[in-house]
Design a protein around this motif. Sequence first.
Motif, mmCIF file in Angstrom:
data_model
loop_
_atom_site.group_PDB
_atom_site.id
_atom_site.type_symbol
_atom_site.label_atom_id
_atom_site.label_comp_id
_atom_site.label_asym_id
_atom_site.label_seq_id
_atom_site.Cartn_x
_atom_site.Cartn_y
_atom_site.Cartn_z
ATOM 1 N N LEU A 248 0.878 -1.163 0.000
ATOM 2 C CA LEU A 248 0.000 0.000 0.000
ATOM 3 C C LEU A 248 0.917 1.215 0.000
ATOM 4 O O LEU A 248 1.612 1.465 0.985
ATOM 5 N N SER A 249 0.933 1.952 -1.109
ATOM 6 C CA SER A 249 1.894 3.041 -1.252
ATOM 7 C C SER A 249 1.407 4.353 -0.651
ATOM 8 O O SER A 249 2.194 5.282 -0.466
ATOM 9 N N CYS A 250 0.121 4.448 -0.367
ATOM 10 C CA CYS A 250 -0.426 5.626 0.320
ATOM 11 C C CYS A 250 -1.518 5.132 1.272
ATOM 12 O O CYS A 250 -2.710 5.348 1.038
ATOM 13 N N PRO A 251 -1.123 4.460 2.348
ATOM 14 C CA PRO A 251 -2.099 3.779 3.188
ATOM 15 C C PRO A 251 -2.850 4.641 4.178
ATOM 16 O O PRO A 251 -3.919 4.245 4.654
ATOM 17 N N PHE A 252 -2.328 5.805 4.518
ATOM 18 C CA PHE A 252 -2.894 6.552 5.637
ATOM 19 C C PHE A 252 -3.582 7.858 5.229
ATOM 20 O O PHE A 252 -4.736 8.083 5.578
ATOM 21 N N ASN A 253 -2.910 8.711 4.486
ATOM 22 C CA ASN A 253 -3.521 9.955 4.006
ATOM 23 C C ASN A 253 -3.899 9.798 2.538
ATOM 24 O O ASN A 253 -3.387 10.484 1.659
ATOM 25 N N ALA A 254 -4.801 8.865 2.286
ATOM 26 C CA ALA A 254 -5.187 8.532 0.915
ATOM 27 C C ALA A 254 -5.705 9.747 0.163
ATOM 28 O O ALA A 254 -6.569 10.476 0.641
ATOM 29 N N ASN A 255 -5.134 9.958 -1.034
ATOM 30 C CA ASN A 255 -5.527 11.042 -1.933
ATOM 31 C C ASN A 255 -5.249 12.431 -1.350
ATOM 32 O O ASN A 255 -5.760 13.426 -1.841
ATOM 33 N N VAL A 256 -4.448 12.471 -0.299
ATOM 34 C CA VAL A 256 -3.915 13.729 0.229
ATOM 35 C C VAL A 256 -2.395 13.685 0.067
ATOM 36 O O VAL A 256 -1.798 14.532 -0.593
ATOM 37 N N TYR A 257 -1.774 12.656 0.642
ATOM 38 C CA TYR A 257 -0.334 12.429 0.446
ATOM 39 C C TYR A 257 -0.067 12.008 -0.998
ATOM 40 O O TYR A 257 0.867 12.472 -1.644
ATOM 41 N N ASP A 258 -0.909 11.117 -1.512
ATOM 42 C CA ASP A 258 -0.785 10.611 -2.877
ATOM 43 C C ASP A 258 -2.058 9.837 -3.193
ATOM 44 O O ASP A 258 -2.922 9.656 -2.325
ATOM 45 N N VAL A 259 -2.161 9.337 -4.406
ATOM 46 C CA VAL A 259 -3.313 8.514 -4.780
ATOM 47 C C VAL A 259 -3.221 7.173 -4.065
ATOM 48 O O VAL A 259 -2.150 6.555 -4.015
ATOM 49 N N SER A 260 -4.317 6.718 -3.494
ATOM 50 C CA SER A 260 -4.317 5.415 -2.815
ATOM 51 C C SER A 260 -4.131 4.317 -3.854
ATOM 52 O O SER A 260 -4.803 4.281 -4.877
ATOM 53 N N GLU A 261 -3.198 3.421 -3.556
ATOM 54 C CA GLU A 261 -2.800 2.418 -4.534
ATOM 55 C C GLU A 261 -2.386 1.132 -3.834
ATOM 56 O O GLU A 261 -1.735 1.153 -2.785
ATOM 57 N N LEU A 262 -2.753 0.015 -4.421
ATOM 58 C CA LEU A 262 -2.347 -1.310 -3.948
ATOM 59 C C LEU A 262 -1.602 -1.996 -5.084
ATOM 60 O O LEU A 262 -2.078 -2.014 -6.225
ATOM 61 N N ILE A 263 -0.446 -2.543 -4.780
ATOM 62 C CA ILE A 263 0.337 -3.299 -5.761
ATOM 63 C C ILE A 263 0.539 -4.708 -5.220
ATOM 64 O O ILE A 263 0.977 -4.889 -4.085
ATOM 65 N N LEU A 264 0.207 -5.701 -6.043
ATOM 66 C CA LEU A 264 0.360 -7.105 -5.667
ATOM 67 C C LEU A 264 1.304 -7.775 -6.654
ATOM 68 O O LEU A 264 1.065 -7.763 -7.866
ATOM 69 N N GLU A 265 2.400 -8.340 -6.135
ATOM 70 C CA GLU A 265 3.322 -9.107 -6.970
ATOM 71 C C GLU A 265 3.342 -10.551 -6.490
ATOM 72 O O GLU A 265 3.625 -10.823 -5.313
ATOM 73 N N THR A 266 3.047 -11.474 -7.384
ATOM 74 C CA THR A 266 3.015 -12.893 -7.016
ATOM 75 C C THR A 266 3.989 -13.729 -7.832
ATOM 76 O O THR A 266 4.108 -14.927 -7.613
ATOM 77 N N ALA A 267 4.666 -13.111 -8.790
ATOM 78 C CA ALA A 267 5.714 -13.774 -9.558
ATOM 79 C C ALA A 267 6.600 -12.683 -10.133
ATOM 80 O O ALA A 267 6.168 -11.540 -10.294
#
Length: 326
Positions: A248-267
């Motif tokens: 979670l690259s912006c987990p706390f101040n979503a859309n204030v610090y940055d756009v809320s985003e989730l990245i999942l890498e499985t391979a």
Amino acid sequence: MAFRWGILGAGKFARQHMGPAIHAANGNSLVGLATSTASKAEPFEAFATGLEVFSDYDALLDSPDIDAVYIPLPNHLHVPWTIKALEAGKHVLCEKPIALQADQFDALINARDRSGKHAAEALMIAHHPQFTRAQELVQSGAIGKLRHVDAVFSYNNAGDTTNIRHDPAKGGGGLYDIGVYTCSAARLVSGEDPNEITLSRMEKENSVDVYAQFAAEFPSFSMSSMVSMRLHNRQEVVFHGDQGWLKLSCPFNANVYDVSELILETAVGSRIQERWPSVNQYVLQVENFAKTAQSGAEYPCPLEFSRGTQNMLDMIFEAHGPHPAG
């Protein structure tokens, strides 16, 4: 009829975020504000037409035209005013940390249960879909077995000497202010509580922590975290499993610090990215709170959950030395 809100105090966060969120939330209305300085009500009156301004907190609590109160007061006032509002027959959403020690939750939970009203800590991240999605992915095994969590939250307010976060008598310090988020993030997504704090390192100024680093052992994974009021803005949480990782690259101040985003890498070379550019977690928090107050619907973070987070913070403080709340 709209669910009617009042706010105790006209601070910056209420003015910039929670007041507008209450006004924007479906089925909710900001109808009252308590402040002893009339000019502080003007920014609220600009978006909340017909707002009633009370000269003191008790007058607002006595009003029959208010269903719920939002409390953004300094940390050391949260417990007494939450209890007072419940006893006045109001539902209560109180800013975090709602208490300064886990054992203070006994009085809060008892007051909630006696009143029959809804009371909760304003942990807005629990209402954001990025955390719901992270919880779903991690607990369903999308990254395999969760083995480690890294969580970082920092900002620099060194020049703001009058900020209450620098006042030990008012529950100041970075752990109380933002440590609650890194601890809650790990607990929300994993569904686990820590067994042990294995590292607790702090740097203090004026008896409040301005830098804190800690490590924890949970039943099935380890955690490392850093929070600071003296470092450049940064926030990130990574859940690392044996078959992938989720960030979670912006987990706390979503859309204030940055756009809320989730990245999942499985391979290697295989990533899924999900973004929520238009979600307002404060509005969702207000809507969920009102729904629970009105219908008894399950709430994402009841007082019992918040007690678990405060217990983790207590463990961090106690692993370092005397607890700041005594």
